[in-house]
Structures are given as C-alpha cells and as structure tokens.
Design a protein around this motif. Sequence first.
Motif, PDB file in Angstrom:
ATOM      1  N   THR A 286       0.894  -1.173   0.068  1.00 14.84           N
ATOM      2  CA  THR A 286      -0.226  -0.045  -0.020  1.00 14.84           C
ATOM      3  C   THR A 286       0.838   1.376   0.273  1.00 14.84           C
ATOM      4  O   THR A 286       0.249   2.328  -0.179  1.00 14.84           O
ATOM      5  N   GLU A 287       2.117   1.244   0.093  1.00 14.00           N
ATOM      6  CA  GLU A 287       3.085   2.412   0.257  1.00 14.00           C
ATOM      7  C   GLU A 287       2.794   3.166   1.471  1.00 14.00           C
ATOM      8  O   GLU A 287       3.199   4.365   1.537  1.00 14.00           O
ATOM      9  N   ASP A 288       2.022   2.462   2.362  1.00 17.02           N
ATOM     10  CA  ASP A 288       2.020   3.275   3.643  1.00 17.02           C
ATOM     11  C   ASP A 288       2.107   2.439   4.934  1.00 17.02           C
ATOM     12  O   ASP A 288       1.880   1.366   4.988  1.00 17.02           O
ATOM     13  N   VAL A 289       2.715   3.091   6.037  1.00 13.43           N
ATOM     14  CA  VAL A 289       3.234   2.007   7.144  1.00 13.43           C
ATOM     15  C   VAL A 289       2.165   1.577   7.902  1.00 13.43           C
ATOM     16  O   VAL A 289       2.106   0.897   8.754  1.00 13.43           O
ATOM     17  N   SER A 290       0.676   2.036   7.628  1.00 14.65           N
ATOM     18  CA  SER A 290      -0.713   1.601   7.997  1.00 14.65           C
ATOM     19  C   SER A 290      -0.534   0.078   7.742  1.00 14.65           C
ATOM     20  O   SER A 290      -1.086  -0.738   8.601  1.00 14.65           O
ATOM     21  N   LYS A 381     -10.400  -1.917   7.385  1.00 13.33           N
ATOM     22  CA  LYS A 381     -10.314  -2.303   6.167  1.00 13.33           C
ATOM     23  C   LYS A 381     -10.859  -1.284   4.879  1.00 13.33           C
ATOM     24  O   LYS A 381     -10.651  -1.530   3.902  1.00 13.33           O
ATOM     25  N   ASN A 382     -11.239  -0.138   5.609  1.00 19.48           N
ATOM     26  CA  ASN A 382     -11.862   0.868   4.631  1.00 19.48           C
ATOM     27  C   ASN A 382     -10.721   1.732   3.995  1.00 19.48           C
ATOM     28  O   ASN A 382     -10.317   2.660   4.665  1.00 19.48           O
ATOM     29  N   PRO A 383     -10.530   1.671   2.846  1.00 13.96           N
ATOM     30  CA  PRO A 383      -9.405   2.397   2.233  1.00 13.96           C
ATOM     31  C   PRO A 383      -9.876   3.982   2.508  1.00 13.96           C
ATOM     32  O   PRO A 383      -9.135   4.859   2.392  1.00 13.96           O
ATOM     33  N   PHE A 384     -10.985   4.271   2.219  1.00 16.53           N
ATOM     34  CA  PHE A 384     -11.632   5.550   2.123  1.00 16.53           C
ATOM     35  C   PHE A 384     -11.417   6.569   3.371  1.00 16.53           C
ATOM     36  O   PHE A 384     -11.425   7.658   3.517  1.00 16.53           O
ATOM     37  N   GLU A 385     -10.928   5.753   4.507  1.00 26.75           N
ATOM     38  CA  GLU A 385     -10.783   6.305   6.070  1.00 26.75           C
ATOM     39  C   GLU A 385      -9.377   6.381   6.057  1.00 26.75           C
ATOM     40  O   GLU A 385      -8.959   6.855   7.243  1.00 26.75           O
ATOM     41  N   ASN A 386      -8.593   6.020   5.101  1.00 24.69           N
ATOM     42  CA  ASN A 386      -7.011   6.213   5.407  1.00 24.69           C
ATOM     43  C   ASN A 386      -6.488   7.337   4.418  1.00 24.69           C
ATOM     44  O   ASN A 386      -6.131   7.407   3.257  1.00 24.69           O
ATOM     45  N   GLN A 387      -6.562   8.388   5.038  1.00 23.38           N
ATOM     46  CA  GLN A 387      -6.132   9.623   4.749  1.00 23.38           C
ATOM     47  C   GLN A 387      -4.973   9.673   3.961  1.00 23.38           C
ATOM     48  O   GLN A 387      -4.522  10.144   2.875  1.00 23.38           O
ATOM     49  N   HIS A 388      -3.869   8.933   4.536  1.00 24.04           N
ATOM     50  CA  HIS A 388      -2.470   8.675   3.780  1.00 24.04           C
ATOM     51  C   HIS A 388      -2.693   8.139   2.419  1.00 24.04           C
ATOM     52  O   HIS A 388      -1.942   8.412   1.321  1.00 24.04           O
ATOM     53  N   ILE A 389      -3.408   7.044   2.373  1.00 22.03           N
ATOM     54  CA  ILE A 389      -3.471   6.318   1.067  1.00 22.03           C
ATOM     55  C   ILE A 389      -4.291   7.199   0.071  1.00 22.03           C
ATOM     56  O   ILE A 389      -3.947   7.257  -1.124  1.00 22.03           O
ATOM     57  N   MET A 390      -5.372   7.619   0.571  1.00 22.65           N
ATOM     58  CA  MET A 390      -6.153   8.517  -0.437  1.00 22.65           C
ATOM     59  C   MET A 390      -5.364   9.663  -1.022  1.00 22.65           C
ATOM     60  O   MET A 390      -5.578  10.097  -2.089  1.00 22.65           O
ATOM     61  N   SER A 391      -4.655  10.174  -0.164  1.00 23.13           N
ATOM     62  CA  SER A 391      -3.740  11.145  -0.682  1.00 23.13           C
ATOM     63  C   SER A 391      -2.672  10.746  -1.677  1.00 23.13           C
ATOM     64  O   SER A 391      -2.586  11.279  -2.821  1.00 23.13           O
ATOM     65  N   ARG A 392      -2.222   9.675  -1.385  1.00 17.73           N
ATOM     66  CA  ARG A 392      -1.334   9.022  -2.596  1.00 17.73           C
ATOM     67  C   ARG A 392      -1.782   8.720  -3.903  1.00 17.73           C
ATOM     68  O   ARG A 392      -1.646   9.129  -4.823  1.00 17.73           O
ATOM     69  N   ASP A 450      -7.721 -10.689   3.302  1.00 16.42           N
ATOM     70  CA  ASP A 450      -8.864  -9.901   4.229  1.00 16.42           C
ATOM     71  C   ASP A 450      -8.447  -8.450   4.810  1.00 16.42           C
ATOM     72  O   ASP A 450      -9.018  -7.975   5.859  1.00 16.42           O
ATOM     73  N   LEU A 451      -7.600  -7.971   4.383  1.00 19.73           N
ATOM     74  CA  LEU A 451      -7.089  -6.371   4.702  1.00 19.73           C
ATOM     75  C   LEU A 451      -6.416  -5.918   3.468  1.00 19.73           C
ATOM     76  O   LEU A 451      -6.368  -6.377   2.182  1.00 19.73           O
ATOM     77  N   LEU A 452      -6.536  -4.373   3.317  1.00 20.03           N
ATOM     78  CA  LEU A 452      -5.927  -3.490   2.211  1.00 20.03           C
ATOM     79  C   LEU A 452      -4.598  -3.922   1.899  1.00 20.03           C
ATOM     80  O   LEU A 452      -3.753  -3.728   2.865  1.00 20.03           O
TER      81      LEU A 452
END
Length: 460
Positions: A286-290, A381-392, A450-452
Amino acid sequence: MNKNLIYLFTCMLFIALSSSSCQSSKATSHKEFPMFWTWLDYRSDINFDSLCREMNELGIEGVMLNAPTPEDYKVAIPIAKKYNIQVYAWLWTMNLEHDREKILKEHPEWFSVNRLGNSLADTTAYVGYYKFLCPILPEVQEYIKAKVKSYAEIEGLDGISIDYHRFVDVVLPTTLWPKYGIVQDREYPEWDFGYHAEMIKRFQEEHGYDPREQEDPSKDTTWRQFRCDRITDVANMIADVVHEHGKTMAASPFPTPKMSARMVRQDWGKWNLDIVFPMVYHQFYTEDVSFIADCTIDNAKNKNPNTSLYCGIMANDSTEVIQAMDAALENGAQGIAIFTMRSLKSPEIKQQFKAYTDKAKALRKENGGIYPTKTTSKINKNPFENQHIMSRIEKRIQRDIQAKNKLKSSPTLSLSPYELVEEYDVTKRYKIEDKNSGQVFHITFYFYGDLLSGWDVKAI
C-alpha cells in the motif's frame, strides 16, 4: 481426608503448577532472542568484521546470514560472536539458490509446474532465478532435509531461518506490476503453480477430482489449502531437523498467513517456528506504514501460539524506518529485522536508529521482557478512511493528468464520488472523474488476506 482424595488433590495441584510453568515459559520465550536483526549476504571477500562492528554500533544483535556453503559459516560465526551477535543460517528451501544449476541439470523432474502445464525446469516465471521445487516429491524432501542437516550441524550456529519456502507468486505485490508490465487483478494460469503430476495424483486420491477440471481453480479453496499444506509439511520436517540439533527454527514468510496463503500458497501460521520474521514490506503493497500495523495485528492473532512474532521491514535511509518500527512494535511485534542494515547510510539516520534500538530494548526490559503494545489496536479495512493512502491516490491522479496534458505544475483536482463498477474475489474497482480535466480513472483496491493489501490507478 482419605488417601484417594489426597492423591487426586496432589495430581490436580501438579497439573496446575505444570500448566502455569508451561504458560509462563511460552509467554517469555521471546527473551531468548535478540530484539533487532538484519538479513545479510555473506561472501568470502567482504569485510565481515567491519559489518559486525557496525551492527553492534546500531544495536543489532542478530543476523540472518546467507552464505554459499557450511564452511563459510565456520569462518563468519567466530567474528560475529566477538560482537555478541547471534547468527542464523538464512537458507532458501523450495526455491534453489547456490545449488540451482546442479539440480536443474541432474533432476529437471523435481521442479514446480503451472496451470498451463509448464515446468520451471524450462520455463521462466518473472525472473530467471525462480526455480521452485515440487514439495510433494519424496526425493525433494530428502534433498532439503539433508541440506538443512548439513547447516544445523555447524558448531556455534544459533538457528536456521528459511526463506522462499513457498510456491511462485501467483500474485505479485501491486507496486511490482509495472516492473514486469503486468496487471494481476486475479489469479492467472501462467503464474499459478503447484500442478506437478504427483501433486495432481495425490489430490485426486484424497479428494476424488482433478482441480484442473474446475471452471476457475482459483476459487477452489480445497485445492488451494492442499498446496499450502504440502509446503507446511516440508516446513515442519525442517523444524524437526533443526530442533533435533538444538537450534532455533525461524522463517521469513510473506506478510500474514492469510495473505501468503492466497499469494504464494504459504500458510505459515501452521509452521512449528520458534520465531517468525514476516516480510511486511509496505513499499511493495500500500506504500503506507499503516500496512505494517494492520499485518502485525493480524499476525498476532493468526500465528502459531508457540511462535515469537517479529516483523521484517524494508529499510531506507530516512525517518520512515523509525515510523515502520513503531507501527510493528506498537501493534504486537516483539522485535524487528531490517532488510538491510546497508540501507542505513547517513550518520543522522544511523544515530536515530541506534537511539531507537536502545530505547526499545530498555522499554522491553522494564516491562518484564515483553514490549508493550496498544490495547486498542484494530485493522481498518476501509481505504476511504485512510487519509495517507487516499492522498497518494490523488497525487497519482495529478501526476497522470499533468503528464497527459504536459502541464508545468500539478493540477487542482475536482473529483466525482467513487462509483463501484466491478467486484471480483479480493478486487474492488471504482470509477472516478476529475471534472476539471474531464479525465476518467479506475481506482482499484486489493484485499488479499482480508485486509487492504494494495491499490492501483489507471486512466481510462
């Protein structure tokens, strides 16, 4: 109290004390292991003493060492011990390395076969060095057993850590797709391995049908688990050999048991490991440490309960390595392995790394030998709630628009709501439009394990 009651009470007390002692031993077994590790290739022409000195200066107390022969370890181990560094032999098992050409020449029938019927003896999957063996063959098992035994017998070696103990990647991490010019939004036959004639024969004997006759074998969970179990059989055979020689059994598998079962047929939660270093390389996914946090939370739940959980991270020469270690240790890992120490180059980052290792080891010691974790850790598991990924994702869209329209600066976006247009297995694809440029994109999310586990942006 009669004699029978006294005897019963004594037995119950003994069982309770034994159980308590066993649980205490399991709970603190991680104390036996260094907290910070690195993977490292060893060759006779390197200055290994200098590398060990640097490990010591960084607070690294263990090394998974890849050396060509048992004799090389006999040279390396005394040097490492001088700096109080534990040495595990880092061994490739199902995929051949130092003995690759020899086995290709002598035993081409040992190699894994894909769904199209092509053997790795004369077929390339991604790269030339992918030469995986078929785990069900007794000859392969005996060959691996003998090889592991030759390393386990090395005096002074602390343990053995297996790697490439799996099948070929049926699905690569998303960030590697551009490198090979592929898109793997589902399982495709050319990368789906495990179809050796002996695998098919055994499966038919146990389950009564040929998995190749399925309309979509990727949906056949029984066939998938069968292949995972054959890899587990060999892993536990290796563990028996390692333990018989009084060594520690370790492994470097894919990020989580569920994810690796899907991506490489590697269900490592069932392996008899003393310590595990899952390779949670967020840059590949995902390129994010989350991603590291999510995987570690999942691993704490799904690992073998007798296995100490560590975390393998891809190091770089920036403060991101500190963030990555935090994501692992705060969510259940008891230690860190970095790939590799050579990535830490600048004096400033090395200094920060050393300060981190000192503080982490002290904190673990203060807490009774267990690194404290977050009690509220949970996977989102909701990518839309991960600001770092949505920003990328938005930055990727801006980059594509800028390149297509040859703009001098990054454009301002006006994005439409995400519209779900396709859902298949672990894949969810959305359509979105930038109203300013009129350009339309597909944004795809992948949920292996079962996870992003990845995402992709493609202009349409």
